[in-house]
Design an enzyme around this catalytic site. Structure first.
Site, short mmCIF file in Angstrom:
data_model
loop_
_atom_site.label_atom_id
_atom_site.label_comp_id
_atom_site.label_asym_id
_atom_site.label_seq_id
_atom_site.Cartn_x
_atom_site.Cartn_y
_atom_site.Cartn_z
N GLY A 569 0.69 -1.24 -0.19
CA GLY A 569 -0.16 0.05 -0.10
C GLY A 569 0.97 1.30 0.02
O GLY A 569 2.13 1.28 0.59
N GLY A 571 0.79 5.69 0.12
CA GLY A 571 -0.22 6.81 0.42
C GLY A 571 0.50 8.06 0.42
O GLY A 571 1.74 8.26 0.08
N LYS A 575 4.18 4.24 3.00
CA LYS A 575 4.00 3.05 2.41
C LYS A 575 4.34 1.78 3.26
O LYS A 575 4.90 1.79 4.21
CB LYS A 575 4.80 3.01 1.09
CG LYS A 575 6.34 2.78 1.32
CD LYS A 575 6.99 2.70 -0.16
CE LYS A 575 8.39 2.71 0.15
NZ LYS A 575 9.36 2.60 -1.27
N VAL A 576 3.43 0.75 3.00
CA VAL A 576 3.91 -0.46 3.45
C VAL A 576 4.03 -1.59 2.67
O VAL A 576 3.84 -1.56 1.46
CB VAL A 576 2.50 -1.07 3.94
CG1 VAL A 576 2.62 -2.50 4.97
CG2 VAL A 576 2.19 -0.12 5.32
N ASP A 762 -10.76 5.37 13.40
CA ASP A 762 -11.16 4.94 11.91
C ASP A 762 -11.46 3.40 11.53
O ASP A 762 -10.70 2.69 10.87
CB ASP A 762 -9.78 5.26 11.03
CG ASP A 762 -10.28 5.34 9.61
OD1 ASP A 762 -11.27 5.47 9.23
OD2 ASP A 762 -9.29 5.68 8.78
N ARG A 766 -11.62 -1.49 5.94
CA ARG A 766 -10.59 -1.54 5.03
C ARG A 766 -9.53 -1.52 6.16
O ARG A 766 -8.22 -1.49 5.39
CB ARG A 766 -10.72 0.01 4.40
CG ARG A 766 -10.82 1.20 5.29
CD ARG A 766 -10.80 2.54 4.38
NE ARG A 766 -11.06 3.50 5.50
CZ ARG A 766 -12.31 3.75 5.71
NH1 ARG A 766 -13.58 3.15 5.21
NH2 ARG A 766 -12.89 4.71 6.63
#
Length: 948
Positions: A569, A571, A575-576, A762, A766
């Site tokens: 992922g 953003g 990142k991961v 959150d 997801r």
């Protein structure tokens, strides 16, 4: 309590008892263990280990029996309780010893007895025996007719064993028989060190005056009946008869005794009895006499017991030092055991019975005038109930005052909410503050739900205020008022504007520089936060600043032992990346991990935020249902956070990808595959029912939320999902049972985070990952999410927020609490049971959407949800956050529904298998009965508690 027994080829036995404090949904600290003193005795075929003394635990207590075996070969094991068996799954501890455990949560009296663990290895067998004694006050005594005429037995149960005492309350006139069994008022009392219970022998006295109706007699199916009719008359020739529903009672169900008096009069006693009552015995029993008016009583035979609360008041306001006690009134059968709970502590529950023997009241006065949430919990053999009440203790405001860049601010905590008044004073020491200020004031008040008080603030804008004066702010409520003063100087009046004017050009240049270099609208911050204290700001909570904490170098991992793979992922901030970590869990063993990192051009504030997140994760600890931290790289390069790798990605896409293979029931799957999966399913069902059979609380809880049955855990409390004998690769299926299981695991993970004072902020599908065995784990990978282009994150104010998942108090007041996470959990449930549909389908996020939320709009029931699941969702979406369930209650509700679903699947399969062709080569084996430990589930009322 934990009993530990190490076993080996040279058997050494050491048992300890470790009691756990009542947690009531919040993690408790264990207390000091006690040596049980196990003895070893040998037989020809096996070694038998038996505890030297019994394990004693208070009713409603928590214990765990744990056995550690230093044995090298593979083992299998089985728990046995009475005539019931349950398989167990050993796990390995840090020294590669086998660990088997049996946990009891909120233990009941019916769970007392001998528990045997049978262990089989390649070379020899072992048997370890535990005796569990549950301490409680005596049960209400009951009467049984003796074998001989003139004998009545009184029986009660309890530990320690109660003493039985007969009480007789009728004075016998002079010249009459003193035979005590012929008296009208006969009681039997059972007493032990924990309490006393008494029961009156049910008597219909035909000589008593008519007009008062006889109390109803309640019994359960299978319980004995013993009632008697008593009559006295001057002439011995009168007769008595029993009638049941206008028919004479069968002669084998009644017996008569007589007692002649000295004046030739007679007392007759006619007993009606039955050793075991059935539903056909339900009805009216009439005692008739040739010389007395008849009397009738109603005997009601119940299939199962009940507890009905007869009052409904939930909120109480009292003055300080006002005499006040909580009081609960209820009707119940069988008799209840109960406790009061406040601030994670339990208090004894005293009961007072009305004349009918079933109406009960309980009072609690030991509140010490502490505002907060008080819980009454009661249970009997068949059900339970908990009732939550709020106590608000009135107190006058306590005002603090301070200067800010906006002006003069005053804060107050009180109950009820105060009103504010501002006045101008002529000088710094003047007490003549008479001129009221009405302009430039704005106030804010919101309820501090945790403490049952109101937090209020009021700010005076001083830009137009003449300097050289004092101002006084006063907060006033029905209890009293409090004031504070502050002298306004020239510096107070102009400092803000001077500072702003001086800094404005630099701020503008800095903002332009940041925008062009990073093109970011805000800095990175972990969504998960840990609460430090409740502060006087607009938010309820002040979070821990982990930047001031020291990083524990024991988490450091050599970065050269990481071999990076593809990005998982990416953003706006980082990142991961998938990676292989060599030696992170065990020397010489490689493990797939997920590495969280910032982008190359990150600023110091983001690096500090990532380090703070690292320190927070080390502080939180590990749990089966969160993505756990494994290590970190902080030296000689960029900061890397190393987490568990979840092979199936996020839950949202997992659900969407499985839509085509979703089956509502396993019966559909078995029919589709000609029952070829049945054997594995049967084995798996036995294992999983062990896990969930006893997890059907809590209220609770509860209350509360807890469990009332027996749960089988491995070393880490929730290894149930790894006990499945199949992996998803074997069964590429998704069932309603899986959806329940996902929901349960997320609730369990959030319950753990709540116990650590951690708020997620959150929670959504997801942000939940799925790994092997359909284990789900809560994560916070917002750093690697492109929220700039993610339609789920909508601009509101100066931030991008996941508004469709946010509670009203978070959306409109920026208040984030555990209960706002509960709202988000309800949205997550909707995602799960719609198989990944975006919440509020067809509704645009605009002003109309916000009005809908404020007005209490709730989404319709998703297609794959049951009524029970939809009810849980709706309870999470209560506008008043106090009425939302806790994660402990949610975990318990889902555990009950999952256990019910497991049982239904099993019963359906047994029914289908019974009609399967007998000559089929794929016919599954006949299952053994009683393959799970008994669960005295009482959680069926949890959902009704939330509904209240």
């Amino acid at each position: 309590m934990v009993a530990v027994c190490p076993l080996g080829y040279l058997p050494m036995v050491h048992c300890t008892v470790h009691p756990h404090k009542h947690s009531w949904g919040i993690c408790s600290m264990p207390s000091i263990s006690e040596d049980l003193g196990c003895d070893l005795s040998s037989q020809s075929t096996e070694n038998v280990y038996e505890t030297a003394k019994s394990v004693e635990v208070d009713v409603f207590g928590d214990i765990e029996l744990k056995v550690i075996m230093n044995i090298s070969e593979t083992i299998s094991c089985l728990w046995v309780f009475r005539e019931n068996q349950a398989g167990c799954k050993p796990s390995l501890d840090s020294e590669n010893g086998y660990v088997v455990s049996l946990a009891f949560s909120k233990i009941k009296e019916t769970q007392a007895g001998k528990y045997t663990l049978a262990v089989q290895s390649e070379n020899r067998n072992y048997t370890i025996m535990f005796t569990v004694l549950v301490k409680s006050k005596p049960r209400k005594p009951y009467f049984v007719k003796g074998e001989n005429l003139g004998i009545i037995n009184c029986t009660s149960e309890g530990y320690p064993t109660p003493d039985i005492e007969w009480l007789f309350f009728q004075e016998v006139p002079r010249g009459y028989s003193a035979n005590k069994l012929f008296q009208t008022d006969i009681w039997c009392c059972a007493t032990n060190e924990l309490g006393r219970e008494c029961t009156k022998l049910y008597t219909i006295d035909l000589n008593e005056k008519l007009g008062e109706s006889l109390p109803e007699l309640l019994l359960k199916v299978g319980e004995p009946l013993l009632i008697r009719c008593r009559a006295f008359y001057q002439n011995y020739k009168f007769r008595l008869k029993w009638h049941f529903e206008n028919r004479e009672l069968q002669q084998e169900r009644w017996v008569e005794e007589t007692d002649y008096q000295q004046d030739s009069s007679m007392v007759r006693i006619l007993y009606a009895f039955a050793s075991s009552m059935g539903r056909s015995d339900n009805g009216h029993y009439t005692c008739s006499s040739t010389e007395h008016p008849n009397k009738t009583t109603l005997v009601t035979v119940l299939e199962k017991g009940f507890i009905n609360v007869t009052d409904s008041r939930e909120d109480f306001e009292i003055d300080l030092l006002e005499k006040f006690c909580f009081e609960i009134k209820l009707k119940a059968y069988p008799p209840i055991r109960c406790i009061w709970i406040f601030s994670q502590k339990s208090f004894p529950c005293e009961q007072r019975y009305n004349a009918d023997g079933y109406s009960i009241s309980s009072r609690f006065c030991d509140h010490k005038y502490q505002s907060g949430e008080y819980v009454f919990y009661a249970e009997n053999d068949d059900t339970y109930v908990n009732k939550t009440m709020m106590l608000y203790v009135k107190r006058k405001p306590e005002v603090t005052i301070q200067s800010t860049s906006k002006g003069i601010s005053c804060y107050s905590d009180s109950y009820p909410a105060p009103s504010w008044t501002w006045r101008k004073c002529p000088g710094p020491d003047s007490s003549n503050c008479t001129e009221e200020i009405t302009e430039g004031i704005w106030s804010d008040t919101h309820e501090r739900k945790t403490f049952g008080s109101w937090h209020s603030s009021s700010i005076l804008d001083i830009q137009d205020t003449v300097i050289g004066f004092s101002v006084e702010c006063c907060a006033n409520n029905s209890v009293g008022s409090s004031c504070a003063k502050r002298f306004i100087t020239q510096q107070d009046n102009v400092s803000f504007y001077a500072t702003a004017g001086f800094c404005l050009p630099f701020i503008a240049v800095l903002l332009i520089f940041i925008f062009h270099r990073y093109k970011k609208q805000f800095r990175y911050e972990s969504q998960m936060q840990m609460i430090q204290i409740v502060g006087p700001s607009d938010n309820e909570y002040i979070y821990i600043d982990f930047s001031e904490f020291e990083y524990d170098l024991k988490w450091e991992f050599p970065r050269e032992n990481l071999e990076f793979g593809q990005a998982l992922g990416s953003g706006a901030f980082g990142k991961v990346v998938n990676a292989t970590a060599y030696g992170i869990s065990k020397t010489g063993v490689s493990v797939q991990v997920a590495v969280k990192m910032l982008k190359e051009k990150s600023d110091p504030s983001e690096e500090e935020a990532l380090m703070s997140e690292l320190k927070m994760m080390t502080h939180i600890g590990s749990h089966e249902n969160i993505v756990n931290l494994l290590g970190a790289c902080t030296t000689s390069g960029p900061v890397y956070l190393i987490f568990e790798y979840c092979c199936y990605g996020d839950l949202l896409n997992y659900l969407r990808n499985k839509r085509e293979i979703f089956h509502r029931t396993w019966t559909d799957i078995f029919k589709q595959h000609n029952f070829s999966f049945y054997h594995n399913f049967h084995l798996d069902r036995n294992s999983r029912m062990d896990d969930f059979g006893g997890m059907q609380l809590r209220q609770d809880s509860d209350l509360t939320s807890g469990s009332n049955g027996i749960t089988l855990y491995s070393e880490e409390e929730i290894k149930y999902i790894n006990r499945r004998v199949y992996e998803e690769e074997d069964f590429n299926m998704l069932t309603f049972e899986d959806l329940l299981c996902f929901s349960y695991q997320v609730a369990k993970g959030m319950e753990f985070l709540e116990s650590k004072l951690c708020i997620h902020r959150d929670l959504a599908a997801r942000n939940v990952l799925v790994t092997c065995g359909k284990v789900v784990k809560i994560c916070d990978f917002g750093l690697a999410r492109d929220i700039m282009n993610d339609s789920n994150y909508v601009i509101r104010g100066n931030a991008r927020l996941p508004v469709k998942w946010m509670a009203p108090e978070s959306l409109f007041d920026r208040i984030y609490t555990i209960k706002s996470d509960v709202w988000s959990y309800g949205i997550l449930l909707w995602e799960i049971f719609s198989l990944g549909v975006n919440p509020y389908p067809g509704i645009q996020v605009d002003s109309n959407f916000y009005k809908l939320i404020q007005n209490g709009f709730k989404m319709d029931q998703p297609f794959y949800a049951t009524e029970e699941i939809y009810f849980v969702m709706q309870s999470c979406w209560a506008l008043d956050s106090r009425k939302r369930p806790s994660f402990s209650q949610l975990r318990s509700l889902l555990a009950r529904q999952l256990a019910d679903a497991e049982g239904a699947v099993y019963q359906n399969m047994e029914s289908n298998i019974s009609t399967y062709p007998s000559n089929s080569k794929t016919r599954p084996p006949v299952s053994r009965k009683n393959e799970r430990l008994p669960s005295t589930d009482a959680s069926q009322d949890e959902d009704s508690q939330i509904k209240k």
